[in-house]
Scaffold this active site. Sequence first.
Site, mmCIF file in Angstrom:
data_model
loop_
_atom_site.group_PDB
_atom_site.id
_atom_site.type_symbol
_atom_site.label_atom_id
_atom_site.label_comp_id
_atom_site.label_asym_id
_atom_site.label_seq_id
_atom_site.Cartn_x
_atom_site.Cartn_y
_atom_site.Cartn_z
ATOM 1 C CG PHE A 22 4.589 -6.142 7.547
ATOM 2 C CD1 PHE A 22 3.717 -5.797 6.525
ATOM 3 C CD2 PHE A 22 5.952 -6.121 7.288
ATOM 4 C CE1 PHE A 22 4.186 -5.438 5.279
ATOM 5 C CE2 PHE A 22 6.431 -5.761 6.035
ATOM 6 C CZ PHE A 22 5.541 -5.425 5.028
ATOM 7 N N GLY B 114 -5.923 -4.237 4.807
ATOM 8 C CA GLY B 114 -4.531 -4.562 5.120
ATOM 9 C C GLY B 114 -4.319 -6.029 5.433
ATOM 10 C CD GLU B 115 -4.532 -6.767 9.978
ATOM 11 O OE1 GLU B 115 -3.751 -7.230 10.800
ATOM 12 O OE2 GLU B 115 -5.472 -6.007 10.285
ATOM 13 C CD GLN C 233 -2.193 -2.628 2.085
ATOM 14 O OE1 GLN C 233 -2.239 -3.417 3.019
ATOM 15 N NE2 GLN C 233 -1.125 -1.908 1.844
ATOM 16 C CB ILE D 264 -12.751 -0.566 -3.391
ATOM 17 C CG1 ILE D 264 -13.142 -2.025 -3.127
ATOM 18 C CG2 ILE D 264 -11.266 -0.449 -3.767
ATOM 19 C CD1 ILE D 264 -12.530 -2.659 -1.897
ATOM 20 C CG LEU D 265 -11.919 4.085 0.895
ATOM 21 C CD1 LEU D 265 -11.143 4.467 2.146
ATOM 22 C CD2 LEU D 265 -13.214 4.886 0.807
ATOM 23 N N PRO E 233 -8.887 1.729 -5.821
ATOM 24 C CG PRO E 233 -10.241 1.509 -7.700
ATOM 25 C CD PRO E 233 -9.751 2.509 -6.696
ATOM 26 C CE LYS E 234 -1.416 3.029 -9.746
ATOM 27 N NZ LYS E 234 -1.251 3.925 -10.873
#
Lengths: 740, 329
Positions: free
Chosen positions: A242, A706-707, A640, A631-632, A634-635
């Site tokens: 993080f 990620g953010e 994330q 979206i590469l 979805p899972k």
Amino acid sequence: MATDFIGKPSKRVDGLKKVTGQARYAGEFEVPELTHGVVINSSIARGKIKSIDSSKALQLEGVLQVFTHENRPKLAWFDKSYSDMDSPPGSPFRPLYNEKVQFNMQPIALVVAETPELAQYAATQVKVEYETEPHETNFDSQLKSAYVPEEFNSTPPPEPWGESEEQFKKAAIQLKEEYFHPSQHHNPMEMHASTVHWEGDGRITVYDKIQGALNSQKYLMGVFGLAKEEVRVLSPFVGGAFGSGLRPQYQLFMATMAALELKRSVRVMLSRTQMFSFGHRPKTLQRFSIGASAEGKLQSIIHETYAETSKFEDFQEDVVIWPAVLYKCDNVKLSHQLVGLDEYTPLDVRAPGGTTGIFALECAMDEVAYKAGLDPLEFRKKNYSEMDQTKKVPFSSKELMECYRQGAEKFGWQNRKQEPRSMREGHQLVGWGMAQGAWEANQKPANAKAILSVDGKLKVSSATADIGTGTYTIMTQIAADTLGLPLEDVSFKLGDSSLPEAPLEGGSATASSVGSAVKAVCQKIQEQLLELVKKQGNTDFAGKEVEELDFKDGQMSLKDQPATAVSITELMAQNKEDQLQAEISAEPAKEEQKKWGRYSHSATFVEVKVDEELGTIKVTRVVSAIAGGRILNPKTARSQILGGVVWGIGMAMEEYSVMDNQYGRFINHNLAEYHVPVNADVQEIDVIFVEEKDDVVNPIGAKGLGEIGIVSVAPAIANAVFHATGKRVRALPITLDKTM
Amino acid sequence: MRSFSYTRAQDVKKAVSEVSSHEDAKFIAGGTNLLDLMKYDIMKPRHLVDITRLEMKSIEETEGGGLRLDALVSNADTAYHPLVEERYPLLSHAILAGATAQLRNKATDGGNLLQRTRCYYFYDTTTLCNKREPGTGCSAITGYNRNHAILGHSQHCIATHPSDMAVALAALEATIQVSGPEGERSIPIADFHRLPGDKPEKDTNLAENEIVTAIELPKKGFARHYTYLKNRDRASFAFALVSVAAALELDGDTIQEARIALGGVAHKPWRKPEAEALLQGKEVSREHFQQVADAYLEGAEGFQYNEFKIELARRSIVRALMQAAKTDQ
Ligand SMILES: Cc1cc2nc3c(=O)[nH]c(=O)nc-3n(C[C@H](O)[C@H](O)[C@H](O)COP(=O)(O)OP(=O)(O)OC[C@H]3O[C@@H](n4cnc5c(N)ncnc54)[C@H](O)[C@@H]3O)c2cc1C
Ligand code: SF4
């Protein structure tokens, strides 16, 4: 066999290794004749070490050495040698450099012994005497000496535009408020650790917890004067970071120093308490003056931020740019000042600056919406910005309106009553709140290498990291998809300083930067395959370019002409090519990108239930709608966002590193007292990805996730708490004493 | 962690003599508190007497119609025992409001009573703390005192006792059976834990080398009208800011007897029988409950970061009693 993997919910390729314990973390690598180091930290915040008496510890059989500033080896002299790829402006902290104590819990000694237990015990036998000097850790009382840093670590606040002061004075609606955000620590599950393998010939192999193996390598080369060939850093798995792993932490210094001195392998692991001894999300005080017309059109925004930093480095993050990214306003003034304290330098924590700034901004805007008598969502639509005002450029893509629409519909926002305290269930006041957010969609230069063997196996590599985000998985998907190979035949290697260079894993830029490099290097292999087929005299492909080809199911063909398909492995075999290799450096299209504002966006809708008498708050529902480009997977993408939402709940209601000013020390330094959400705190979460096309951000069109998932959660909760109770809580965390 | 020697006791007598014959010796049961404290170098026993093999693991009815919980029964087994659930649901609820499933499986009833405070300074050996090192001072009074006491504290210590189970036991008026070098005795729960006074290092009135063998619950279980209300900083896995064990015996709407014990507010579970007596013979009503709550908090004194607990405790008492009476209006 279908080999189009991009956009498919693929399982983690490293999942099996993780659940079966085959995935090794920095503190788990077995090396022969390993010794163990335990760090001793200072118990004062400022002063000098008068003496360190190690004699009792050294008498214990099995204790090898106690390193202090008095007997440490010769170290580099210049600040530059200690700076790493993420150092803010200033003079980086140097462990064991001299007798000076600059912050509480400063590492001041390392005890090395044959077993970890012995090292730990021996550490209790070392006696340290200090000459204490008065410390300054009280943010409130040091506010008066806030300063504008000479050099900004991140983006300097944009120059003001318009006449914000005058327009504020004239505005029909005026809001002037302060918002506070406490220090918070990263607290990843895995604690920082380094295992240094002394190879015997002066070379070392280092297993480190880091968000980029190259950063540790660079740091060690600088501090210990090692040549590149003498130090290899590996970091194949990271148990969450993080941001805590953006900079090499002191255990790396300690373990390496001891290994080089003792000519032995050494491991140093930090304890949970020690996880509170380095970087953290800085506390901030943010002042807003916002002027709007009676109809709720923004006329003026003044946003001032005061954030803590250490006395030796000027840490600053992008706290104040968000009003200019998210709202249309002609008169804006933004400023960022620092408050220097006797503590360690703050550090990026998930969405640094964004979480902080957007929390205050979105709470303030909610207040303005209420002053204007507008539904908070309507207010945001009314002040929607079509331009990134920080650079006065249009957005490369911005499907935020669609986030509003789909999020509100899923949540049932149209049934909301505007009046606070207007919804209840028994003792519980029900509140619905919302907030919006944005995060930068950056691409950085990155390199990658690919080797395709005649048996159809593809190996791709890059010195990036996977901090639990799914890098292994999506890179494997991108490579497999580009060359049309089954996932099982593709492997991706990362976390090794000997691999092609990649940036630190941070800023949500890994999918975009390394992903682009992986795609590009696989395209190089495509070109080589095309050359081979042309060489064979296959007339179908004569004069064709790779853009005109399809790669799928292990074959290449002309687009929409399956009859032309050629097996890749057969092609290689026929040409007697054992393997094809390519290495590439993917540079962002800087000139083009500069013309656009590039961000992901979010809209978060939250329901809370607050006990009217007792003040206890439950976050019963969250809908998070995200516009994050392509979206590469979805899972992994959903994971994330879920993680971001959960963290947002923690930030809003729980996380708080308490600075005790008597000692100048964070005092709730364990997970029983430093609260992060538990399962019972987390109820319904819905994640929506709205469709968003973007050719500018990078060749794969993904913005990074990620953010963006965390930034608008805490303000949405704070706004929901206001809607429930009629109370504006402007200082996080929102605990029951503030709402009862 | 420091090295220590270790023996396993075969019976209560031996356990007591083992612990008496070693310097700085401690019993170890579930170890969920003691081992943490040893790792933090807060408790430094040189010898551990493991009592987990003792035959003290059953729950049985007593002649007087009560229930005897052996000291080594786990918190989980106690909370889920049919007789406890049926006759003393207040105790089940209180136990289940504490810690986590994993901890409750390991933690024992005896150990739970003897767990130590969660004061931040007690846990940090670089700070001053009278409980950890008598005579050094109390950092919490002038420091961060969110989880500290508002009742019964002294100038030497303002720590709280963290147990949830003990709060229910206080309301139920349990007695603690102990055995020591001088023989056996039983201590009413009200006298088991102590206020800090000028000896904060002493949490309880257990004599040196005494072992807790059982907890006895009297017949009266208040199984019809009870509530354990726990306020905390997150929904689970957090110690109480303020908790209330409330139990009522009702005749229609008339209160025959009321028991109220508070947790998280003092160095011991907080009872005030003379305040409880105010309810005797009164009707169930918010006003009456408010009067009792006011009486309970009389003389309460907070500090910089826990002042809010006074009002929170007042409101929690009312809520708990209302819930216990099941006359939510
Ligand atoms: C993270 C965390 C959260 C927690 N949350 C809660 C909570 O919310 N509420 C709550 O009530 N508790 C909570 N607990 C505390 C938990 O309930 C106690 O740790 C547990 O009950 C202690 O029991 P034990 O058997 O493990 O004791 P041990 O750790 O074995 O012993 C504790 C002490 O008691 C002594 N001792 C043990 N048995 C006897 C005996 N029979 N006679 C004499 N002395 C004895 C030991 O010498 C030692 O000093 C939490 C604990 C942790 C670690
Ligand atoms: S309150 Fe008690 S336990 Fe806490 S520091 Fe003071 S003396 Fe120590």
